[in-house]
Write a protein that holds these residues in place. Structure first.
Motif, mmCIF file in Angstrom:
data_model
loop_
_atom_site.group_PDB
_atom_site.id
_atom_site.type_symbol
_atom_site.label_atom_id
_atom_site.label_comp_id
_atom_site.label_asym_id
_atom_site.label_seq_id
_atom_site.Cartn_x
_atom_site.Cartn_y
_atom_site.Cartn_z
ATOM 1 N N SER A 63 51.836 46.683 32.580
ATOM 2 C CA SER A 63 50.631 47.388 33.005
ATOM 3 C C SER A 63 49.468 46.963 32.117
ATOM 4 O O SER A 63 49.559 47.020 30.889
ATOM 5 C CB SER A 63 50.818 48.904 32.921
ATOM 6 O OG SER A 63 49.638 49.570 33.338
ATOM 7 N N VAL A 64 48.388 46.506 32.769
ATOM 8 C CA VAL A 64 47.178 46.085 32.055
ATOM 9 C C VAL A 64 45.986 46.748 32.729
ATOM 10 O O VAL A 64 46.067 47.170 33.893
ATOM 11 C CB VAL A 64 47.036 44.553 32.061
ATOM 12 C CG1 VAL A 64 48.191 43.903 31.304
ATOM 13 C CG2 VAL A 64 46.948 43.995 33.475
ATOM 14 N N PRO A 65 44.859 46.843 32.046
ATOM 15 C CA PRO A 65 43.729 47.589 32.623
ATOM 16 C C PRO A 65 43.004 46.858 33.744
ATOM 17 O O PRO A 65 42.332 47.501 34.545
ATOM 18 C CB PRO A 65 42.814 47.817 31.414
ATOM 19 C CG PRO A 65 43.166 46.722 30.458
ATOM 20 C CD PRO A 65 44.626 46.469 30.639
ATOM 21 N N ASP A 66 43.114 45.530 33.811
ATOM 22 C CA ASP A 66 42.545 44.796 34.935
ATOM 23 C C ASP A 66 43.545 44.891 36.078
ATOM 24 O O ASP A 66 44.541 44.165 36.132
ATOM 25 C CB ASP A 66 42.299 43.331 34.546
ATOM 26 C CG ASP A 66 41.562 42.568 35.632
ATOM 27 O OD1 ASP A 66 41.690 42.937 36.818
ATOM 28 O OD2 ASP A 66 40.875 41.579 35.301
ATOM 29 N N LYS A 67 43.306 45.796 36.996
ATOM 30 C CA LYS A 67 44.284 46.071 38.048
ATOM 31 C C LYS A 67 44.375 44.944 39.071
ATOM 32 O O LYS A 67 45.379 44.856 39.797
ATOM 33 C CB LYS A 67 43.978 47.406 38.732
ATOM 34 C CG LYS A 67 44.077 48.594 37.782
ATOM 35 C CD LYS A 67 45.450 48.637 37.067
ATOM 36 C CE LYS A 67 45.533 49.742 36.051
ATOM 37 N NZ LYS A 67 46.809 49.754 35.297
ATOM 38 N N HIS A 68 43.376 44.096 39.133
ATOM 39 C CA HIS A 68 43.496 42.904 39.976
ATOM 40 C C HIS A 68 44.603 42.004 39.427
ATOM 41 O O HIS A 68 45.446 41.507 40.181
ATOM 42 C CB HIS A 68 42.161 42.160 40.001
ATOM 43 C CG HIS A 68 42.088 41.064 41.017
ATOM 44 N ND1 HIS A 68 42.250 41.267 42.354
ATOM 45 C CD2 HIS A 68 41.859 39.726 40.872
ATOM 46 C CE1 HIS A 68 42.122 40.128 43.009
ATOM 47 N NE2 HIS A 68 41.899 39.169 42.130
ATOM 48 N N VAL A 69 44.620 41.805 38.122
ATOM 49 C CA VAL A 69 45.675 41.015 37.484
ATOM 50 C C VAL A 69 47.017 41.718 37.620
ATOM 51 O O VAL A 69 48.039 41.087 37.921
ATOM 52 C CB VAL A 69 45.336 40.766 36.001
ATOM 53 C CG1 VAL A 69 46.500 40.077 35.283
ATOM 54 C CG2 VAL A 69 44.066 39.926 35.875
ATOM 55 N N GLN A 70 47.031 43.036 37.401
ATOM 56 C CA GLN A 70 48.295 43.770 37.479
ATOM 57 C C GLN A 70 48.887 43.693 38.890
ATOM 58 O O GLN A 70 50.092 43.454 39.062
ATOM 59 C CB GLN A 70 48.081 45.226 37.082
ATOM 60 C CG GLN A 70 49.363 46.068 37.142
ATOM 61 C CD GLN A 70 49.167 47.448 36.543
ATOM 62 O OE1 GLN A 70 48.645 47.580 35.437
ATOM 63 N NE2 GLN A 70 49.576 48.479 37.274
#
Length: 717
Positions: free
Chosen positions: A231-238
């Motif tokens: 889980s990362v804050p850039d949800k496009h990447v996630q």
């Protein structure tokens, strides 16, 4: 409405593949059927022709009225497509899945009033290779299929000229207004048993409890996703990362064929990439399965275990001595090159395929290192690598400088060169790995002295002012998508950023490559991101990754809206999967005996959470980061190996086990410790005196992010 493989939802289980998009008419939906077993068997021609994957056909759902709107969702958690189709006459609610273990397409329909006549039809595609490159003039396609019905099950039986064939079978069951389609594809060779198998599978499914079928399917996928978390804050990447985990499990399994360049899917119009490519594509695609903790997807190791005997076919006949292996491509899932195709002879009939096998065995080595399964080392990696290195040993020659030199080969997709850096880096890695493996296996190996001599005397990489060259007298003079002259940096990691003496040549060579990006492709950006991560350059790593994920077009290549990937109009699968590995390289790295936690996380990502990520040495890592600082790390040892852990926690720390008892450790530098955990033991590293919540979490988003699917507005960062 989706109109092709580039934006339609896709389903699969490593064998049966399905893509869903609109048909040629406005009232038609198309379910494109493919299967990773379905190929020709005419091995008198090279693999991409005579052993080519073959198109199967598609099911269409013809509606009463033209489609005016669709609302579809690909549910990754359950591996199902659900939604509605609205027409001028009414609508249809549907769900579709490819059953995880039974290779069945199940489509449930609930037509509204006005769409009760919605009808399924199968359309077979001609059974011939779509490859045009080097297709011989005497090539002919396979005969037309036979269409029939057996026990209320429809089928299309496609014979092969070489024997055997493949059959598509389908049937529909109705209960009131509810309808369920069951379809499958079966393949057999050399016996013609596919029709019996396909019809039997459909009949069994028609009498089974549909709720039980769906339940077993969902249970597998739900368990699959809980093996690890990112889980990362850039949800496009996630979202992209999780989509690639879905794609990989849809495309392959340990007991399924190794990934062809399209995975199990076949683009309707096809192209010339009709087989398995071993000069980057397989290798780049499979790294993801290790860190994400998915051994159940390792069909590379399985392929070498099953079909090792075919590797000699890629060696020129005069070198087939029982001790020499190579791997030519394009070939089929059984490692057969077809025809007389080989990797050639360095210095004479040279190709860019001499290194394919050792690079592929690096994937096997990564799988071994992440699990430490001694059977893989003893039965697969060591015996095959031994013969792969021996291929090169035939051609290494003594130079007047006392060094061992390699005659001319071809650096993949770039230039011919003697002392080709690509090949030299693979020889070095191969000899080093063989020596270490012989010691691990306690083998009295007669070639140990030869391997040590090669390592001692192999010519260094040729260099100029721009860093490591492609080979002797061949500089990197133009944009190069393949990064073949950089394998020593990544993924082999022969040189390491942790060693100060290595840094200058790593950075100089990388900077030269990155200075010319006009011919880069998707996997170039993925590799560049990973290289930047291992060189402690997190902002650069994220920039390379997001440039690719944002759908930018370079050299007519692009990530498609559904996270597939195109080169021109051609379909390829490896680049997005390689980019998912780039995400992992930011979060956890392991090489050279060191496990690094959050080693290359951008300052733009203040928070991150991981769980169950697997590393070399058979360790599992959970960790949390908030406000730009690592809060805690938990590491679990499956094999009891020594551990050097770069935990990244500033200041004083506590190291305790799961029962809150102190664990012995030693400081080994800034935010780095060594410890020895017994098999099955865990250690939790925290800031001194803190008691953080060790549960995995989905970190807060930085802002809105588009979903993948139909084309979206540009991403704003």
């Amino acid at each position: 409405m989706p109109d092709s493989w580039q934006n339609g939802p896709f389903l699969g289980n490593g064998f049966l593949g399905v893509q869903i998009y609109r048909g040629a008419q406005g009232n038609v939906l198309k379910f494109m059927l493919s299967h990773s077993y379905v190929q020709d068997q005419r091995d008198q021609w090279e693999g991409a022709v005579g052993l080519s994957r073959l198109p199967i056909g598609y099911l269409t759902l013809t509606l009463a009225g033209p489609v005016t709107d669709v609302d579809w969702r690909l549910d990754l958690w359950n591996a199902e497509v659900t939604g509605t189709v609205t027409t001028t006459q009414g609508g249809v609610t549907f769900s579709a899945l490819v059953h995880n273990s039974r290779s069945l397409l199940l489509v449930s329909l609930a037509p509204s009033i006005g769409e009760e006549t919605a009808e399924w039809t199968f359309h077979p595609l001609p059974s011939y290779t779509t490859r045009t490159i080097r297709r011989p003039p005497d090539y002919v396609g396979n005969p037309d299929p036979t269409i029939g019905i057996a026990d209320s099950v429809h089928y299309a039986e496609q014979p092969l000229l070489a024997g055997g064939g493949y059959t598509t079978a389908w049937a529909e069951k109705r209960s009131g207004t509810q309808r369920m389609l069951v379809a499958t594809v079966a393949y057999s060779f050399p016996r013609a048993t596919s029709t019996d198998e396909a019809v039997r599978s459909v009949r069994q499914a028609m009498t089974a409890n549909p709720d039980a079928l769906v339940r077993t399917h969902r249970n597998w996928w739900n368990r699959y996703y809980t093996r690890s978390l990112v889980s990362v804050p850039d949800k496009h990447v996630q979202r992209f990362y999780w989509s690639q985990l879905y794609k990989m499990a849809s495309a392959t399994r340990a007991d399924a064929p190794v990934l062809a360049i399209w995975g199990p899917w076949f683009p309707e119009k096809g192209n010339s990439w009709t087989a398995v490519w071993w000069n980057t594509n397989v290798q780049a695609a499979y790294q993801l399965i290790n860190g994400s903790n998915h051994l159940e997807l390792d069909s590379v190791t399985t392929t070498f275990r099953r079909y090792e005997h075919n590797l000699e076919l890629s060696v020129e006949p005069e070198y087939r001595d029982g001790e020499t292996y190579a791997l030519s491509h394009p070939g089929d899932r059984m490692l057969r090159p077809g025809g007389t195709r080989t990797v050639g002879i360095p210095g004479q009939q040279f190709t860019d395929q001499t290194g394919n096998l050792i690079w592929a065995l690096h994937n096997v080595w990564l799988s071994y290192r992440h699990h430490l399964d001694q059977q893989v080392l003893r039965d697969v990696l060591f015996p095959i690598l031994r013969k792969a290195v021996n291929f090169y040993a035939h051609f290494l020659t003594d130079g007047s400088d006392g060094r061992l030199h390699l005659p001319t080969t071809r650096s993949p997709e770039y230039a011919d060169a003697a002392d080709c850096t690509y090949d030299l880096s693979l020889i070095r890695w191969g000899c080093t790995t063989l020596i270490d493996s012989a010691q691990q296996l306690r083998i009295a190996e007669p070639r140990l002295d030869q391997w040590r001599d090669i390592l001692d005397r192999l010519v260094p990489y040729h260099q100029n002012a721009d860093g490591v060259m492609v080979g002797n007298g061949v500089p990197l003079a133009e944009s190069h998508r393949h990064y073949s002259h950089l394998l020593w940096l990544y993924p082999l990691q022969e040189k390491r950023w942790d060693r100060p003496d290595d840094r200058e040549i790593m950075r100089r060579t990388f900077d030269r490559w990155r200075s010319m990006q006009n011919r880069w492709h998707g996997y170039s950006y993925a590799a560049a991101s990973s290289m930047a991560s291992v060189m402690d350059s997190p902002e650069e790593a994220l920039d390379f990754l997001t440039f690719f994920l944002d759908g930018n077009i370079v050299d007519s290549t692009q990530l498609t809206p559904n996270t597939m990937y195109r080169e021109g109009s051609n379909f390829a699968i490896e680049s997005p999967l390689a980019a998912a590995q780039s995400v992992l390289d930011m979060l956890v790295q392991s090489s050279g005996g060191v496990v690094k936690v959050f080693p290359a996380v951008s300052g733009r990502w203040p928070d991150a959470s991981v769980a169950g990520l697997r590393t070399q040495g058979a360790f599992l890592v959970d960790a949390s980061r908030s406000d730009g600082r690592t809060d805690w790390v938990r590491i679990h040892s499956e094999a009891g190996q020594p551990l050097l852990l770069q935990h990244g926690i500033d200041g004083d720390i506590d190291v305790r086990d799961e029962r809150d008892r102190p664990v012995p450790w030693r400081a080994q530098g800034r935010a780095t410790i060594s410890l020895q955990l017994p098999v099955g033991a865990s250690a939790v590293i925290t800031r001194r005196g803190s008691t953080p919540d060790l549960a995995p979490r989905d970190v807060a988003p930085l802002g809105d992010a588009p979903v993948f699917g139909l084309p979206q507005p540009p991403v704003s960062r």
